[in-house]
Design a protein around this motif. Structure first.
Motif, PDB file in Angstrom:
ATOM      1  N   SER A   1       0.824  -1.214   0.000  1.00 58.02           N
ATOM      2  CA  SER A   1       0.000   0.000   0.000  1.00 58.02           C
ATOM      3  C   SER A   1       0.858   1.265   0.000  1.00 58.02           C
ATOM      4  CB  SER A   1      -0.954   0.019   1.193  1.00 58.02           C
ATOM      5  OG  SER A   1      -0.234   0.022   2.402  1.00 58.02           O
ATOM      6  N   ALA A   2       2.112   1.145   0.406  1.00 57.53           N
ATOM      7  CA  ALA A   2       3.022   2.292   0.378  1.00 57.53           C
ATOM      8  C   ALA A   2       3.564   2.552  -1.021  1.00 57.53           C
ATOM      9  CB  ALA A   2       4.184   2.067   1.337  1.00 57.53           C
ATOM     10  N   ASP A   3       3.471   1.555  -1.873  1.00 60.76           N
ATOM     11  CA  ASP A   3       3.975   1.683  -3.244  1.00 60.76           C
ATOM     12  C   ASP A   3       2.953   2.451  -4.080  1.00 60.76           C
ATOM     13  OD1 ASP A   3       5.234   1.372  -5.688  1.00 60.76           O
ATOM     14  OD2 ASP A   3       4.661  -0.735  -5.906  1.00 60.76           O
ATOM     15  N   THR A   4       2.884   3.746  -3.848  1.00 61.39           N
ATOM     16  CA  THR A   4       1.833   4.564  -4.452  1.00 61.39           C
ATOM     17  C   THR A   4       1.973   4.729  -5.954  1.00 61.39           C
ATOM     18  OG1 THR A   4       3.078   6.561  -3.884  1.00 61.39           O
ATOM     19  CG2 THR A   4       1.365   5.847  -2.336  1.00 61.39           C
ATOM     20  N   ASP A   5       3.178   4.586  -6.478  1.00 60.19           N
ATOM     21  CA  ASP A   5       3.338   4.731  -7.930  1.00 60.19           C
ATOM     22  C   ASP A   5       3.340   3.378  -8.652  1.00 60.19           C
ATOM     23  OD1 ASP A   5       5.835   3.792  -7.220  1.00 60.19           O
ATOM     24  OD2 ASP A   5       6.919   5.601  -7.848  1.00 60.19           O
ATOM     25  N   GLY A   6       3.185   2.283  -7.898  1.00 58.06           N
ATOM     26  CA  GLY A   6       3.036   0.961  -8.499  1.00 58.06           C
ATOM     27  C   GLY A   6       4.286   0.401  -9.156  1.00 58.06           C
ATOM     28  N   ASP A   7       5.462   0.878  -8.757  1.00 60.47           N
ATOM     29  CA  ASP A   7       6.689   0.395  -9.393  1.00 60.47           C
ATOM     30  C   ASP A   7       7.317  -0.797  -8.677  1.00 60.47           C
ATOM     31  OD1 ASP A   7       7.716   1.636  -7.137  1.00 60.47           O
ATOM     32  OD2 ASP A   7       9.122   2.927  -8.233  1.00 60.47           O
ATOM     33  N   GLY A   8       6.646  -1.311  -7.627  1.00 59.54           N
ATOM     34  CA  GLY A   8       7.187  -2.451  -6.889  1.00 59.54           C
ATOM     35  C   GLY A   8       8.287  -2.063  -5.920  1.00 59.54           C
ATOM     36  N   LYS A   9       8.416  -0.761  -5.686  1.00 61.25           N
ATOM     37  CA  LYS A   9       9.454  -0.246  -4.799  1.00 61.25           C
ATOM     38  C   LYS A   9       8.848   0.811  -3.889  1.00 61.25           C
ATOM     39  CE  LYS A   9      12.659  -1.064  -8.452  1.00 61.25           C
ATOM     40  NZ  LYS A   9      13.513  -0.669  -9.461  1.00 61.25           N
ATOM     41  N   VAL A  10       9.366   0.857  -2.668  1.00 63.69           N
ATOM     42  CA  VAL A  10       8.878   1.825  -1.689  1.00 63.69           C
ATOM     43  C   VAL A  10      10.048   2.695  -1.262  1.00 63.69           C
ATOM     44  CG1 VAL A  10       7.863   2.114   0.605  1.00 63.69           C
ATOM     45  CG2 VAL A  10       7.061   0.273  -0.891  1.00 63.69           C
ATOM     46  N   SER A  11       9.890   3.995  -1.468  1.00 65.91           N
ATOM     47  CA  SER A  11      10.913   4.946  -1.023  1.00 65.91           C
ATOM     48  C   SER A  11      10.682   5.275   0.449  1.00 65.91           C
ATOM     49  CB  SER A  11      10.836   6.232  -1.851  1.00 65.91           C
ATOM     50  OG  SER A  11       9.646   6.937  -1.524  1.00 65.91           O
ATOM     51  N   LEU A  12      11.658   5.909   1.058  1.00 64.72           N
ATOM     52  CA  LEU A  12      11.503   6.316   2.452  1.00 64.72           C
ATOM     53  C   LEU A  12      10.332   7.282   2.609  1.00 64.72           C
ATOM     54  CD1 LEU A  12      12.505   6.219   5.370  1.00 64.72           C
ATOM     55  CD2 LEU A  12      14.125   8.047   4.799  1.00 64.72           C
ATOM     56  N   ILE A  13      10.158   8.173   1.657  1.00 60.69           N
ATOM     57  CA  ILE A  13       9.027   9.120   1.707  1.00 60.69           C
ATOM     58  C   ILE A  13       7.702   8.356   1.655  1.00 60.69           C
ATOM     59  CG2 ILE A  13       7.855  11.015   0.509  1.00 60.69           C
ATOM     60  CD1 ILE A  13      10.513  11.790   1.919  1.00 60.69           C
ATOM     61  N   GLU A  14       7.577   7.389   0.761  1.00 63.65           N
ATOM     62  CA  GLU A  14       6.350   6.582   0.678  1.00 63.65           C
ATOM     63  C   GLU A  14       6.137   5.813   1.980  1.00 63.65           C
ATOM     64  OE1 GLU A  14       5.824   5.341  -3.994  1.00 63.65           O
ATOM     65  OE2 GLU A  14       7.528   4.478  -2.916  1.00 63.65           O
ATOM     66  N   PHE A  15       7.226   5.316   2.561  1.00 60.24           N
ATOM     67  CA  PHE A  15       7.175   4.584   3.825  1.00 60.24           C
ATOM     68  C   PHE A  15       6.615   5.485   4.931  1.00 60.24           C
ATOM     69  CE2 PHE A  15       9.523   2.430   7.425  1.00 60.24           C
ATOM     70  CZ  PHE A  15       8.964   1.176   7.271  1.00 60.24           C
ATOM     71  N   PHE A  16       7.102   6.713   4.995  1.00 61.06           N
ATOM     72  CA  PHE A  16       6.591   7.682   5.970  1.00 61.06           C
ATOM     73  C   PHE A  16       5.118   7.986   5.717  1.00 61.06           C
ATOM     74  CE2 PHE A  16      10.843  10.079   6.985  1.00 61.06           C
ATOM     75  CZ  PHE A  16      11.256   9.017   7.769  1.00 61.06           C
ATOM     76  N   GLU A  17       4.772   8.205   4.467  1.00 59.66           N
ATOM     77  CA  GLU A  17       3.399   8.597   4.122  1.00 59.66           C
ATOM     78  C   GLU A  17       2.388   7.526   4.506  1.00 59.66           C
ATOM     79  OE1 GLU A  17       3.747   9.557  -0.033  1.00 59.66           O
ATOM     80  OE2 GLU A  17       4.391  11.612   0.387  1.00 59.66           O
ATOM     81  N   VAL A  18       2.701   6.263   4.224  1.00 59.23           N
ATOM     82  CA  VAL A  18       1.745   5.203   4.553  1.00 59.23           C
ATOM     83  C   VAL A  18       1.585   5.073   6.069  1.00 59.23           C
ATOM     84  CG1 VAL A  18       3.235   3.148   4.602  1.00 59.23           C
ATOM     85  CG2 VAL A  18       0.892   2.960   3.813  1.00 59.23           C
ATOM     86  N   ARG A  19       2.670   5.254   6.815  1.00 60.51           N
ATOM     87  CA  ARG A  19       2.576   5.186   8.271  1.00 60.51           C
ATOM     88  C   ARG A  19       1.768   6.363   8.819  1.00 60.51           C
ATOM     89  NH1 ARG A  19       0.852   5.492  12.080  1.00 60.51           N
ATOM     90  NH2 ARG A  19       1.667   5.354  14.168  1.00 60.51           N
ATOM     91  N   GLU A  20       1.974   7.522   8.229  1.00 64.14           N
ATOM     92  CA  GLU A  20       1.254   8.707   8.682  1.00 64.14           C
ATOM     93  C   GLU A  20      -0.255   8.564   8.472  1.00 64.14           C
ATOM     94  OE1 GLU A  20       2.130  13.438   8.646  1.00 64.14           O
ATOM     95  OE2 GLU A  20       2.495  12.357   6.794  1.00 64.14           O
ATOM     96  N   LYS A  21      -0.667   7.884   7.435  1.00 64.22           N
ATOM     97  CA  LYS A  21      -2.091   7.706   7.118  1.00 64.22           C
ATOM     98  C   LYS A  21      -2.724   6.541   7.866  1.00 64.22           C
ATOM     99  CE  LYS A  21      -1.459   9.567   2.492  1.00 64.22           C
ATOM    100  NZ  LYS A  21      -1.347   9.217   1.078  1.00 64.22           N
ATOM    101  N   MET A  22      -1.898   5.740   8.543  1.00 60.12           N
ATOM    102  CA  MET A  22      -2.399   4.544   9.209  1.00 60.12           C
ATOM    103  C   MET A  22      -3.312   4.895  10.383  1.00 60.12           C
ATOM    104  SD  MET A  22      -0.142   1.286  10.445  1.00 60.12           S
ATOM    105  CE  MET A  22       0.612   1.146   8.838  1.00 60.12           C
ATOM    106  N   GLN A  23      -4.444   4.263  10.432  1.00 61.58           N
ATOM    107  CA  GLN A  23      -5.421   4.461  11.501  1.00 61.58           C
ATOM    108  C   GLN A  23      -5.082   3.550  12.690  1.00 61.58           C
ATOM    109  OE1 GLN A  23      -7.836   6.855  11.171  1.00 61.58           O
ATOM    110  NE2 GLN A  23      -6.702   7.261   9.281  1.00 61.58           N
ATOM    111  N   PRO A  24      -5.493   3.939  13.895  1.00 62.01           N
ATOM    112  CA  PRO A  24      -5.230   3.095  15.066  1.00 62.01           C
ATOM    113  C   PRO A  24      -5.740   1.657  14.897  1.00 62.01           C
ATOM    114  CG  PRO A  24      -5.978   5.250  15.775  1.00 62.01           C
ATOM    115  CD  PRO A  24      -6.124   5.209  14.273  1.00 62.01           C
ATOM    116  N   SER A  25      -6.868   1.477  14.240  1.00 63.13           N
ATOM    117  CA  SER A  25      -7.390   0.117  14.043  1.00 63.13           C
ATOM    118  C   SER A  25      -6.452  -0.708  13.162  1.00 63.13           C
ATOM    119  CB  SER A  25      -8.786   0.159  13.428  1.00 63.13           C
ATOM    120  OG  SER A  25      -8.752   0.771  12.155  1.00 63.13           O
ATOM    121  N   GLN A  26      -5.785  -0.065  12.213  1.00 61.34           N
ATOM    122  CA  GLN A  26      -4.834  -0.766  11.354  1.00 61.34           C
ATOM    123  C   GLN A  26      -3.611  -1.205  12.151  1.00 61.34           C
ATOM    124  OE1 GLN A  26      -4.862   2.552   8.428  1.00 61.34           O
ATOM    125  NE2 GLN A  26      -4.722   0.896   6.919  1.00 61.34           N
TER     126      GLN A  26
END
Length: 179
Positions: free
Chosen positions: A67-92
């Motif tokens: 889900s962090a691979d926002t551009d669909g290239d099969g790779k996750v950058s540190l920025i994408e890693f931060f972004e997915v964590r920032e959007k994570m809800q407590p239930s997740q």
């Protein structure tokens, strides 16, 4: 916005999982870690536990990182890693503990229901940690009840807390060794 403390922990974990050291997380990085864990336990490719470990780390990619691979290239950058964590809800975060328990099962090779120091050491060495003192310090801080082992629930909570707790006194900051 993620605090500088959480960003620091996330960056540390990111670079431990980046096995190719190319500044990107890929499914292959996780598979390499899984292979190292399995082989450190003396498992062979034909062993069912070997395949279970590889399958679990594939689930980690599917559950956490795809889900962090926002551009669909099969790779996750540190920025994408931060972004997915920032959007994570407590239930997740709570749901993630279930995957964390599967990761625990990869390390509990003797089926004791706990992780010994040796089993924890295998994880950190698979992630590239070479400092024995760092490994020892991590284990001692995660062993909350000081019984010489880490339970399945302790492991799941500590791993989850590592990625979510903003408390500098939280023992989960030691999950990957010295901080």
């Amino acid at each position: 916005m993620l605090s500088p403390f959480v960003q620091r922990k996330l960056a540390l974990a990111f670079y431990k999982y980046d096995q190719e050291k190319n500044g990107l997380l890929e499914k292959e990085d996780l598979q390499l870690i899984a292979k190292r864990i399995a082989e450190s336990f003396g498992l062979k490719k034909e062993d069912s536990k070997y395949q279970e470990i590889l399958d679990t780390y594939a689930k980690v990619w599917d559950h956490y990182l795809s889900s962090a691979d926002t551009d669909g290239d099969g790779k996750v950058s540190l920025i994408e890693f931060f972004e997915v964590r920032e959007k994570m809800q407590p239930s997740q975060i709570e749901e993630n503990q279930e995957v964390n328990k599967l990761m625990f099962d990869c390390l509990d090779i003797d089926g004791s229901g706990t992780i010994s120091f040796k089993e924890y050491e295998i994880l950190l060495k698979a992630l590239g940690e070479t400092n024995e003192e760092s490994i020892k310090l991590g284990f001692e801080n995660m062993d909350l009840d000081k019984n010489g082992s880490i339970s399945r629930d302790e492991y799941a909570k500590m791993r989850s807390g590592y990625f979510s707790s903003d408390d500098p006194e939280d023992a989960s900051k030691w999950f990957y060794g010295s901080f």
